[in-house]
Design a protein around this motif. Structure first.
Motif, mmCIF file in Angstrom:
data_model
loop_
_atom_site.group_PDB
_atom_site.id
_atom_site.type_symbol
_atom_site.label_atom_id
_atom_site.label_comp_id
_atom_site.label_asym_id
_atom_site.label_seq_id
_atom_site.Cartn_x
_atom_site.Cartn_y
_atom_site.Cartn_z
ATOM 1 N N THR A 1 -5.765 6.400 -6.750
ATOM 2 C CA THR A 1 -5.750 4.164 -5.943
ATOM 3 C C THR A 1 -6.766 4.402 -4.923
ATOM 4 O OG1 THR A 1 -4.897 5.495 -4.657
ATOM 5 C CG2 THR A 1 -3.121 4.428 -6.419
ATOM 6 N N CYS B 1 0.406 -0.980 -0.477
ATOM 7 C CA CYS B 1 0.074 -0.193 -0.235
ATOM 8 C C CYS B 1 0.455 1.301 -0.036
ATOM 9 C CB CYS B 1 -0.898 -0.225 1.470
ATOM 10 S SG CYS B 1 -1.987 -1.632 1.606
ATOM 11 N N LYS C 1 -12.549 1.106 -9.564
ATOM 12 C CA LYS C 1 -11.728 -0.581 -8.867
ATOM 13 C C LYS C 1 -11.343 -1.232 -7.382
ATOM 14 C CE LYS C 1 -8.324 -0.743 -12.100
ATOM 15 N NZ LYS C 1 -6.931 -1.744 -13.289
ATOM 16 N N TYR C 2 -11.771 0.470 -6.856
ATOM 17 C CA TYR C 2 -10.822 0.207 -5.094
ATOM 18 C C TYR C 2 -11.418 1.218 -4.306
ATOM 19 C CZ TYR C 2 -6.699 -0.112 -8.754
ATOM 20 O OH TYR C 2 -5.789 -0.697 -9.466
ATOM 21 N N ASN D 1 3.462 9.283 -14.602
ATOM 22 C CA ASN D 1 3.611 7.824 -14.061
ATOM 23 C C ASN D 1 2.877 7.578 -13.374
ATOM 24 O OD1 ASN D 1 5.892 7.715 -15.574
ATOM 25 N ND2 ASN D 1 6.697 8.272 -14.110
ATOM 26 N N SER D 2 1.920 8.003 -12.724
ATOM 27 C CA SER D 2 1.032 7.445 -11.681
ATOM 28 C C SER D 2 0.077 8.267 -10.988
ATOM 29 C CB SER D 2 1.386 6.834 -10.220
ATOM 30 O OG SER D 2 2.518 7.913 -10.146
ATOM 31 N N ASN D 3 -0.904 7.969 -10.255
ATOM 32 C CA ASN D 3 -1.593 9.490 -9.399
ATOM 33 C C ASN D 3 -2.744 8.682 -8.873
ATOM 34 O OD1 ASN D 3 -4.685 10.290 -9.127
ATOM 35 N ND2 ASN D 3 -5.052 11.133 -11.038
ATOM 36 N N LYS D 4 -1.966 8.875 -7.662
ATOM 37 C CA LYS D 4 -2.215 8.739 -6.331
ATOM 38 C C LYS D 4 -3.793 9.006 -5.998
ATOM 39 C CE LYS D 4 -1.331 7.488 -1.896
ATOM 40 N NZ LYS D 4 -0.174 6.470 -1.577
ATOM 41 N N MET E 1 3.396 2.995 -13.972
ATOM 42 C CA MET E 1 2.925 2.464 -12.890
ATOM 43 C C MET E 1 1.998 1.370 -14.046
ATOM 44 S SD MET E 1 4.331 2.330 -9.953
ATOM 45 C CE MET E 1 3.576 2.228 -8.455
ATOM 46 N N ILE F 1 0.862 -2.410 -12.169
ATOM 47 C CA ILE F 1 0.849 -2.891 -11.212
ATOM 48 C C ILE F 1 -0.546 -3.363 -10.417
ATOM 49 C CG2 ILE F 1 1.987 -2.106 -9.252
ATOM 50 C CD1 ILE F 1 4.124 -2.086 -10.893
ATOM 51 N N GLU F 2 -0.061 -3.766 -9.902
ATOM 52 C CA GLU F 2 -1.518 -4.511 -8.402
ATOM 53 C C GLU F 2 -1.675 -2.907 -7.864
ATOM 54 O OE1 GLU F 2 -2.930 -7.712 -5.694
ATOM 55 O OE2 GLU F 2 -0.733 -7.461 -6.276
ATOM 56 N N ASN F 3 -2.959 -2.531 -7.624
ATOM 57 C CA ASN F 3 -3.069 -1.639 -6.831
ATOM 58 C C ASN F 3 -3.578 -0.093 -7.743
ATOM 59 O OD1 ASN F 3 -5.069 -2.514 -5.045
ATOM 60 N ND2 ASN F 3 -3.521 -3.389 -3.823
ATOM 61 N N TRP F 4 -2.441 -0.373 -8.553
ATOM 62 C CA TRP F 4 -2.885 1.193 -9.363
ATOM 63 C C TRP F 4 -3.192 1.337 -10.572
ATOM 64 C CZ3 TRP F 4 0.120 5.327 -7.429
ATOM 65 C CH2 TRP F 4 1.087 5.341 -6.287
#
Lengths: 196, 155
Positions: B89, A179, B94-95, B83-86, A190, A193-196
């Motif tokens: 998450t 996490c 999905k989450y 690259n990523s989006n916190k 990412m 990647i699992e959970n991203w």
């Protein structure tokens, strides 16, 4: 010859002046061993400091700069987590294994594998994945060296922390790194990647 | 020629020097006052104490129907980049169930001309453009805005 007389003869020899050479060798071997062992571990400790870790610009210009903006560099209590706190196991055997693996990284440095920001970014995903796997496999041991689940006071944590910690973490279904990716550095792409 | 330009420079310096001296006497705000109070231009105001962001609380009531809800938790260190989006998450579909966060609404999948995409639309990707954290600061000016009756639910 019985066992006893054999021992007696050895003992006799060790007491005699002609055994001095043997004693010398033993003594030298012993002190040499102590010095070597001490020196080895001291050398190992030197490589286990933050200064050593950011001694090369690859680390100083990339991960260190990013880490300086995070909670483990500056926080209300002034307690810091330095590079080896998160990246080097405390147990001696694990540490040696990690250090031997690190010789590959030295090779990378000598050959300039990641000597520019761009090259570093291109390799970041594989570097990160290696750390995630390592931490997943050891159940985030380095995090737990400082953060012990047993002593987490849920009444002090935020609602969101409590919800996640009392379910997936408490049951052992997930570990810290599942996490808390990107806790100290910027993340690579990412995708997937699992959970991203 | 050389002497002339030298004289010009010296004269220029003298004039500008005296005008600086003159300005210094007139350095004031000219009676202007902002909501942070009046300060002369040559003075540095003492900074206000930093405000604390709410760590974590229940959703904050909205004031009008299409208001982007404000963020009821701290977002320090949450990176949103290519690259990523916190945020997603937790707030991604999905989450959301697992994390207990509100799902991003369907409008976040729509482009400017109403086309619905299969993931969050680029114009809604940078969450903090519209959703902001809240600090324990008092408003600088009085605000008498009242939400419509139908929105006066929680809080």
């Amino acid at each position: 010859m019985t066992q006893e007389t054999k021992m007696k003869r050895i003992w006799h020899y060790l007491k005699s002046p002609s055994s001095a050479g043997l004693w010398l060798i033993l003594a030298l071997g012993f002190t040499g061993g102590v010095i070597f062992w001490g020196g080895f571990n001291t050398a190992l400790e030197v490589t286990n400091t933050e200064e050593f870790c950011i001694g090369c610009h690859e680390m100083e210009d990339n991960v260190y700069e990013e880490y300086k903006e995070t909670i483990h560099y500056s926080n209300r209590s002034g307690v810091r987590a330095t590079c080896p706190d998160c990246h080097v196991p405390k147990k001696w055997t694990h540490k040696i294994v990690r250090k031997i693996a690190a010789s590959k990284e030295v090779w990378g440095m000598l050959t300039g594998l990641i000597d520019t920001r761009e090259k570093f970014q291109n390799h970041r995903r594989e570097l990160a994945e290696r750390e995630w796997k390592r931490m997943k496999d050891n159940d985030s041991e380095e995090c737990r060296n400082c953060h012990n689940f047993e002593y987490m006071d849920f009444s002090e944590q935020g609602n969101r922390s409590v919800k996640m910690h009392s379910n997936a973490l408490a049951s052992g279904e997930k570990t810290c790194i599942d996490c808390h990716k990107g806790i100290a550095h910027e993340l690579p792409d990412m995708k997937g990647i699992e959970n991203w | 020629m050389k002497i002339l330009s030298l004289i010009m420079i010296v004269l220029g310096m003298a004039v500008s020097g005296s005008s600086i001296a003159q300005d210094q006497e007139e350095f004031n705000s000219g009676g202007l006052e902002t909501i942070r109070g009046a300060t002369n231009i040559d003075e540095t105001r003492k900074a206000e104490a930093l405000k604390r962001v709410h760590k974590d609380r229940n959703p904050i009531a909205r004031n009008y129907v299409h208001q982007p809800p404000v963020v009821p938790h701290q977002t320090r260190g949450y990176r949103v980049d290519k690259n990523s989006n916190k945020c997603l998450t937790c707030h991604g579909w999905k989450y959301a169930a697992e994390t207990g966060a509100t799902k991003v609404s369907l409008t976040h999948f729509e482009t400017r001309d109403g086309k619905v995409l299969s993931d969050v639309s680029p114009r809604r990707y940078f969450c903090s453009q519209c959703h902001v954290t809240q600090a324990d600061a008092r408003p600088l000016v009085e605000n008498t805005f009242k939400p419509v009756d139908s929105l006066m639910n929680n809080d």
